[in-house]
Scaffold this active site. Sequence first.
Site, mmCIF file in Angstrom:
data_model
loop_
_atom_site.group_PDB
_atom_site.id
_atom_site.type_symbol
_atom_site.label_atom_id
_atom_site.label_comp_id
_atom_site.label_asym_id
_atom_site.label_seq_id
_atom_site.Cartn_x
_atom_site.Cartn_y
_atom_site.Cartn_z
ATOM 1 C CG ASP A 62 -1.713 1.358 1.420
ATOM 2 O OD1 ASP A 62 -1.733 2.355 0.682
ATOM 3 O OD2 ASP A 62 -2.884 1.267 1.836
ATOM 4 C CB VAL A 63 1.818 3.623 -2.761
ATOM 5 C CG1 VAL A 63 2.204 2.728 -3.720
ATOM 6 C CG2 VAL A 63 0.380 4.362 -2.900
ATOM 7 C CE1 TYR A 155 -5.761 10.802 -11.053
ATOM 8 C CE2 TYR A 155 -5.997 12.446 -12.605
ATOM 9 C CZ TYR A 155 -5.576 11.295 -12.235
ATOM 10 O OH TYR A 155 -4.757 10.374 -13.110
ATOM 11 C CE LYS A 159 -1.981 10.999 -11.253
ATOM 12 N NZ LYS A 159 -1.169 9.717 -10.970
ATOM 13 C CB THR A 190 -6.556 1.423 -17.329
ATOM 14 O OG1 THR A 190 -6.890 2.766 -16.917
ATOM 15 C CG2 THR A 190 -5.317 1.791 -18.241
ATOM 16 C CB THR A 193 -10.502 5.665 -18.253
ATOM 17 O OG1 THR A 193 -9.894 4.471 -18.920
ATOM 18 C CG2 THR A 193 -9.399 6.542 -17.857
HETATM 19 P P1 NAD Z 1 -5.635 1.320 -12.707
HETATM 20 O O1 NAD Z 1 -7.081 1.623 -11.679
HETATM 21 O O2 NAD Z 1 -6.034 0.414 -13.908
HETATM 22 O O3 NAD Z 1 -4.619 1.063 -11.949
HETATM 23 C C1 NAD Z 1 -3.910 1.374 -10.739
HETATM 24 C C2 NAD Z 1 -3.252 0.557 -9.741
HETATM 25 O O4 NAD Z 1 -2.823 1.196 -8.547
HETATM 26 C C3 NAD Z 1 -4.283 -0.522 -9.349
HETATM 27 O O5 NAD Z 1 -3.558 -1.846 -9.742
HETATM 28 C C4 NAD Z 1 -4.635 -0.422 -7.930
HETATM 29 O O6 NAD Z 1 -4.687 -1.427 -7.198
HETATM 30 C C5 NAD Z 1 -3.138 0.266 -7.771
HETATM 31 N N1 NAD Z 1 -3.372 1.019 -6.514
HETATM 32 C C6 NAD Z 1 -4.305 1.996 -6.044
HETATM 33 N N2 NAD Z 1 -4.154 2.443 -4.882
HETATM 34 C C7 NAD Z 1 -2.969 1.934 -4.633
HETATM 35 C C8 NAD Z 1 -2.222 1.735 -3.002
HETATM 36 N N3 NAD Z 1 -2.832 2.646 -2.178
HETATM 37 N N4 NAD Z 1 -1.198 1.205 -2.920
HETATM 38 C C9 NAD Z 1 -0.801 0.432 -4.072
HETATM 39 N N5 NAD Z 1 -1.413 0.367 -5.128
HETATM 40 C C10 NAD Z 1 -2.387 1.045 -5.351
HETATM 41 O O7 NAD Z 1 -5.313 2.721 -13.463
HETATM 42 P P2 NAD Z 1 -4.384 2.917 -14.608
HETATM 43 O O8 NAD Z 1 -5.097 3.803 -15.461
HETATM 44 O O9 NAD Z 1 -3.496 1.946 -15.087
HETATM 45 O O10 NAD Z 1 -3.504 4.040 -13.656
HETATM 46 C C11 NAD Z 1 -1.895 4.121 -13.511
HETATM 47 C C12 NAD Z 1 -1.597 5.366 -13.210
HETATM 48 O O11 NAD Z 1 -1.785 6.334 -14.371
HETATM 49 C C13 NAD Z 1 -2.244 6.127 -12.132
HETATM 50 O O12 NAD Z 1 -1.215 6.838 -11.210
HETATM 51 C C14 NAD Z 1 -3.238 7.095 -12.726
HETATM 52 O O13 NAD Z 1 -3.488 8.294 -11.865
HETATM 53 C C15 NAD Z 1 -2.485 7.446 -14.244
HETATM 54 N N6 NAD Z 1 -3.091 8.135 -15.221
HETATM 55 C C16 NAD Z 1 -4.185 7.290 -15.784
HETATM 56 C C17 NAD Z 1 -4.875 7.671 -16.831
HETATM 57 C C18 NAD Z 1 -5.908 6.929 -17.373
HETATM 58 O O14 NAD Z 1 -6.574 7.671 -18.693
HETATM 59 N N7 NAD Z 1 -6.316 5.758 -17.180
HETATM 60 C C19 NAD Z 1 -4.314 8.929 -17.446
HETATM 61 C C20 NAD Z 1 -3.211 9.697 -16.733
HETATM 62 C C21 NAD Z 1 -2.771 9.231 -15.716
#
Ligand code: NAD
Length: 250
Positions: A62-63, A155, A159, A190, A193
């Site tokens: 858990d980060v 959010y 970021k 993902t 979204t």
């Molecule tokens: P996702 O929800 O598919 O994956 C996120 C992962 O982070 C999951 O496996 C989740 O269990 C893990 N996570 C969440 N809270 C956690 C915690 N406290 N400790 C450890 N792990 C934790 O989302 P994604 O789209 O793959 O997002 C990955 C990164 O990219 C994120 O930082 C997100 O903000 C960023 N992001 C996503 C998008 C998008 O459109 N999907 C766009 C820009 C940035």
Amino acid sequence: MRLDGKVALISGGARGMGAAEARLFALESAKVAIADVLEQEGRQLEAQINETGGQAVFIHLDVTSEAQWQKAIRATVARFGKLNVLVNNAGIGTYGEVEDKKVEEWDHVMAVNATGVFLGTKHAIPEMRKSGGGSIVNISSQLGMVAMETVSPEYHASKGAVRIFTKATAIQHAKDNIRVNSVHPGPILTPMTANTVADAELYKRFLARIPLGRYGRPEEVANGVLFLASDESSYMTGSELVIDGGWTAQ
Ligand code: NAD
């Protein structure tokens, strides 16, 4: 092999973009620690990578917990001998307007998206120094650069924090040969979204902002993260890699 001999820890590596990065890194010969709160998905991915000739280990993390970060980094080094690459990818997304927000909502998103990046970086640095340097890739967002009305203020703030924290760390640790860069994905397909795709009205609003006219695939971000993780980007630090289909170009 572009990551031959390197050991990488990917937070939030169990699914979404983190999982795509774990698969790609393993294909490029990295040893990969998949660190996440999602046990089942993480263990499945660990097995998949190991069964197809790669090397991976799942570690519960858990980060938001400093003690768990220390344990996860210790476990990675115990298993693979060192740490060269950290991808601070774990994150959560929320929606809504400032005046409706509770302090608890703000604090939680900041804890995962911003404090999580700080803690991972803090505890990775000593191990990277022992390896003679390293690469830290922080996953921010295009929404760490520009705002969108439906997305939550916490959010955006989290970021934006990752974006400038990246530069602060980059200049402080250039002396250690530790490079630190941020990645700014636009909308990517993902689980995060899925709600925006399922809501026809919201989906239209997102698509209208993307010159390439579609959401990105996790692999399209993973390719950029791979470049920053590898020695191919050896003269890049403190920089921002935007992978957003053109969102921020207009
Ligand atoms: P996702 O929800 O598919 O994956 C996120 C992962 O982070 C999951 O496996 C989740 O269990 C893990 N996570 C969440 N809270 C956690 C915690 N406290 N400790 C450890 N792990 C934790 O989302 P994604 O789209 O793959 O997002 C990955 C990164 O990219 C994120 O930082 C997100 O903000 C960023 N992001 C996503 C998008 C998008 O459109 N999907 C766009 C820009 C940035």
